[in-house]
Design an enzyme around this catalytic site. Structure first.
Site, PDB file in Angstrom:
ATOM      1  N   HIS A 273       0.805  -1.229   0.000  1.00 20.91           N
ATOM      2  CA  HIS A 273       0.000   0.000   0.000  1.00 20.91           C
ATOM      3  C   HIS A 273       0.834   1.274   0.000  1.00 20.91           C
ATOM      4  O   HIS A 273       0.282   2.365  -0.151  1.00 20.91           O
ATOM      5  CB  HIS A 273      -0.966   0.023   1.187  1.00 20.91           C
ATOM      6  CG  HIS A 273      -0.304   0.349   2.487  1.00 20.91           C
ATOM      7  ND1 HIS A 273       0.436  -0.564   3.183  1.00 20.91           N
ATOM      8  CD2 HIS A 273      -0.248   1.496   3.203  1.00 20.91           C
ATOM      9  CE1 HIS A 273       0.916  -0.009   4.282  1.00 20.91           C
ATOM     10  NE2 HIS A 273       0.519   1.247   4.320  1.00 20.91           N
TER      11      HIS A 273
HETATM   12  C1  UD1 Z   1      -2.370   5.627   5.697  1.00 21.73           C
HETATM   13  C2  UD1 Z   1      -1.086   6.095   6.394  1.00 21.73           C
HETATM   14  C3  UD1 Z   1      -0.049   4.978   6.340  1.00 21.73           C
HETATM   15  C4  UD1 Z   1      -0.606   3.670   6.856  1.00 21.73           C
HETATM   16  C5  UD1 Z   1      -1.869   3.339   6.078  1.00 21.73           C
HETATM   17  C6  UD1 Z   1      -2.520   2.063   6.513  1.00 21.73           C
HETATM   18  C7  UD1 Z   1      -0.565   8.476   6.210  1.00 21.73           C
HETATM   19  C8  UD1 Z   1       0.329   9.461   5.572  1.00 21.73           C
HETATM   20  N1  UD1 Z   1      -0.508   7.238   5.720  1.00 21.73           N
HETATM   21  O1  UD1 Z   1      -2.069   5.434   4.320  1.00 21.73           O
HETATM   22  O2  UD1 Z   1       1.052   5.353   7.145  1.00 21.73           O
HETATM   23  O3  UD1 Z   1       0.354   2.670   6.712  1.00 21.73           O
HETATM   24  O4  UD1 Z   1      -2.800   4.413   6.279  1.00 21.73           O
HETATM   25  O5  UD1 Z   1      -3.619   1.769   5.687  1.00 21.73           O
HETATM   26  O6  UD1 Z   1      -1.262   8.821   7.129  1.00 21.73           O
HETATM   27  N2  UD1 Z   1      -9.256   4.875   1.216  1.00 21.73           N
HETATM   28  C9  UD1 Z   1     -10.470   4.251   1.128  1.00 21.73           C
HETATM   29  N3  UD1 Z   1     -11.120   3.960   2.308  1.00 21.73           N
HETATM   30  C10 UD1 Z   1     -10.611   4.258   3.525  1.00 21.73           C
HETATM   31  C11 UD1 Z   1      -9.373   4.914   3.586  1.00 21.73           C
HETATM   32  C12 UD1 Z   1      -8.706   5.209   2.426  1.00 21.73           C
HETATM   33  O7  UD1 Z   1     -10.963   3.958   0.074  1.00 21.73           O
HETATM   34  O8  UD1 Z   1     -11.251   3.962   4.537  1.00 21.73           O
HETATM   35  C13 UD1 Z   1      -8.519   5.161  -0.030  1.00 21.73           C
HETATM   36  C14 UD1 Z   1      -8.787   6.533  -0.599  1.00 21.73           C
HETATM   37  O9  UD1 Z   1      -8.765   6.445  -1.983  1.00 21.73           O
HETATM   38  C15 UD1 Z   1      -7.579   7.315  -0.140  1.00 21.73           C
HETATM   39  C16 UD1 Z   1      -6.481   6.265  -0.147  1.00 21.73           C
HETATM   40  O10 UD1 Z   1      -7.135   5.049   0.220  1.00 21.73           O
HETATM   41  O11 UD1 Z   1      -7.299   8.400  -0.947  1.00 21.73           O
HETATM   42  C17 UD1 Z   1      -5.358   6.554   0.774  1.00 21.73           C
HETATM   43  O12 UD1 Z   1      -5.836   6.773   2.100  1.00 21.73           O
HETATM   44  P1  UD1 Z   1      -4.973   7.668   3.124  1.00 21.73           P
HETATM   45  O13 UD1 Z   1      -5.605   7.695   4.459  1.00 21.73           O
HETATM   46  O14 UD1 Z   1      -4.635   8.980   2.505  1.00 21.73           O
HETATM   47  O15 UD1 Z   1      -3.583   6.917   3.204  1.00 21.73           O
HETATM   48  P2  UD1 Z   1      -3.222   5.362   3.240  1.00 21.73           P
HETATM   49  O16 UD1 Z   1      -2.579   5.014   1.952  1.00 21.73           O
HETATM   50  O17 UD1 Z   1      -4.344   4.504   3.715  1.00 21.73           O
END
Ligand code: UD1
Length: 385
Positions: free
Chosen positions: A221
Site C-alpha cells: 500500500h
Molecule cells: C495511511 C497512512 C499509512 C498507513 C496506512 C494504513 C498516512 C500518511 N498514511 O495510508 O502510514 O500505513 O494508512 O492503511 O497517514 N481509502 C479508502 N477507504 C478508507 C481509507 C482510504 O478507500 O477507509 C482510499 C482513498 O482512496 C484514499 C487512499 O485510500 O485516498 C489513501 O488513504 P490515506 O488515508 O490517505 O492513506 P493510506 O494510503 O491509507
C-alpha cells in the site's frame, strides 16, 4: 489558551485515525481505564480511514469503545487531510480539556492532533516514538520526526528509538522504552485468530490450499510501491512468479486496488494461484499471517507482527524504520528488485529463512508500562525527572 486539568481526575484524550492506529490504541485504553486513581479516557476518531473494512471491523474485533468524538475528515491530499484534522480537532480539545493528548504511530492524524495540542499548551504523549527510516520521501517519516519534536513524553518500542531521539536533541528523561503495544494486541487475540480454512472457504476457494504447498501472503500500500506504474507492474509480476511455486493470498488496500485498475494491471493477477481478497479484519489477518510460509509486505506493522509470530517476512522497501525486526526478528529488507526478492524467497522456502527471537519487552505488557508511567507523570504535574 485552554487550561488542561493537572490535578485529579486526570483525563486523557486518545487519537486514532487510520487502520494501524486501532490495534495500538486498544490495549492502551484498556490499561488506562484499569488504573487507580482512574485516568478518564476519551477517544477521538479523525475519520482518516472510514470504510467498514478499514475501520468499524477493527473496532468490533478489538472491543474498542465507540469514539466519543468523530471528526469525519475522510480522504484528500496530505495538506487538506492534515489541515482538516487540525481544524476539527481544535474544538474537540476545547470541549474535552484533557490533561494530555495521546497519539500513536506516524499517520497524518498523529502529527495533526499533536500539533494542535502542543500549540494550545496541552502536553502530548507519543507512543511508538523514535522509529526512523531516514527516508524523507516517506510521508510517515515526516510525521514521525515532527511529532517526536513536539511530544512531551515519548514511548519507544525498541532501543533504536532512543538513539534516534537523542540524536535529534530530545532529552533522555522524556524517553521511555516500554515495548510494543501492537504485540500486546497480537498476544491478546492470537487464540481468536480466524483460521485460514475459514477465510478461503468464505471466498469460495476451498480448492486454494488443496496442493498442500502452504501459502504466501502479499500486502502492498505504500505510495512508493503502488503509485508508480513501472514499480507496481514489476512487483505484481514478481508476485505472479512466486504464485507459480506457492499459492499467494493478496488482500488489497483500497489505494492499491484503485491503482491496479487505473494502470490496467489486473491481468497480471488473473491466475488461480493468486487469491485476491478485500482488506482483512484484524482477526482474519492474524489468522492468515500465523500459518503463512512467508509474508511479503511494505507495511511497518506487519514486519513487527511476523517477528512476533516467528514467520519469515520479506520487506518490499529499501529501508525499515524497525531495525530490530531485521537484527533480532524474521525480517529481511529486499527492496523492489525482482531478482533480489526472488532470491530471498528461495532461501526462505528452502528453510534458510531467519528463525528470529522475540525482542525485549514484546511481552504483552507494553500498555501496562505506558499507563503506569503516564500516571506517575501526571502526578508530577506532567514534568519528567
Ligand atoms: C495511511 C497512512 C499509512 C498507513 C496506512 C494504513 C498516512 C500518511 N498514511 O495510508 O502510514 O500505513 O494508512 O492503511 O497517514 N481509502 C479508502 N477507504 C478508507 C481509507 C482510504 O478507500 O477507509 C482510499 C482513498 O482512496 C484514499 C487512499 O485510500 O485516498 C489513501 O488513504 P490515506 O488515508 O490517505 O492513506 P493510506 O494510503 O491509507
Amino acid at each position: 489558551m485552554i487550561q488542561s486539568s493537572l490535578t485529579e481526575p486526570y483525563r486523557i484524550l486518545c487519537v486514532v485515525g487510520a487502520r494501524p492506529n486501532f490495534m495500538k490504541m486498544a490495549p492502551i485504553m484498556a490499561a488506562m481505564s484499569a488504573l487507580e486513581p482512574k485516568i478518564e479516557v476519551k477517544l477521538v476518531h479523525t475519520g482518516q480511514h472510514y470504510d467498514v473494512a478499514m475501520n468499524h471491523q477493527y473496532f468490533e474485533a478489538l472491543g474498542i469503545p465507540s469514539p466519543d468524538i468523530n471528526l469525519e475528515v475522510g480522504s484528500s491530499s496530505h495538506a487538506v487531510q492534515t489541515a482538516d484534522v487540525m481544524r476539527r480537532f481544535e474544538p474537540a480539545l476545547d470541549e474535552v480539556k484533557p490533561t494530555a493528548v495521546l497519539v500513536v504511530g506516524d499517520v497524518n492524524s498523529t502529527i495533526a492532533c499533536a500539533l494542535v495540542a502542543t500549540k494550545k499548551g496541552i502536553p502530548v504523549i507519543h507512543v511508538e516514538a523514535g522509529l526512523r527510516s531516514f527516508d524523507r520521501a516517506m510521508p510517515e517519516e515526516i510525521n514521525r520526526v515532527l511529532t517526536d519534536q513536539i511530544s512531551n513524553l515519548l514511548f519507544t518500542t525498541e532501543e533504536s528509538g532512543r538513539d534516534n531521539l537523542l540524536r535529534e536533541g530530545i532529552a533522555d528523561h522524556r524517553i521511555h522504552f516500554v515495548g510494543n503495544v501492537m504485540i500486546d494486541t497480537l498476544r491478546h487475540n492470537l487464540a481468536r485468530a480466524v483460521p485460514i480454512s475459514t477465510i478461503v472457504a468464505d471466498a469460495g476457494r476451498q480448492d486454494f490450499l488443496a496442493l498442500d504447498k502452504g501459502y504466501a501472503i502479499l500486502t502492498l500500500h505504500r505510495p512508493s510501491n503502488v503509485d508508480d506504474p513501472k514499480i507496481l507492474r514489476s512487483l505484481l509480476e514478481t508476485a505472479a512468479t512466486i504464485s507459480k511455486r506457492t499459492p499467494l493470498i493478496f488482500p488489497l488496500h483500497p489505494r492499491t486496488r484503485a491503482t491496479i485498475e487505473r494502470f490496467g494491471l489486473a491481468h497480471l493477477l488473473a491466475t488461480d494461484q493468486i487469491l485476491l481478497l478485500p482488506p482483512m479484519g484484524y482477526l482474519e489477518m492474524l489468522g492468515l499471517m500465523k500459518d503463512a510460509r512467508v509474508v511479503l509486505t511494505d507495511s511497518g506493522g506487519i514486519q513487527e507482527e511476523t517477528t512476533a509470530l516467528g514467520v519469515p517476512c520479506i520487506t518490499l522497501r529499501n529501508n525499515t524504520e524497525r531495525p530490530i525486526t531485521v537484527d533480532e526478528g524474521t525480517n529481511t529488507v529486499a527492496g523492489q528488485d525482482p531478482a533480489r526478492i526472488l532470491a530471498i524467497y528461495d532461501e526462505v522456502m528452502q528453510g534458510h529463512g531467519k528463525a528470529g527471537r522475540i525482542p525485549r519487552f514484546w511481552d504483552g505488557k507494553a500498555a501496562e508500562r505506558i499507563a503506569a508511567s503516564v500516571l506517575t507523570w501526571f502526578k508530577k504535574g506532567c514534568q519528567s525527572q
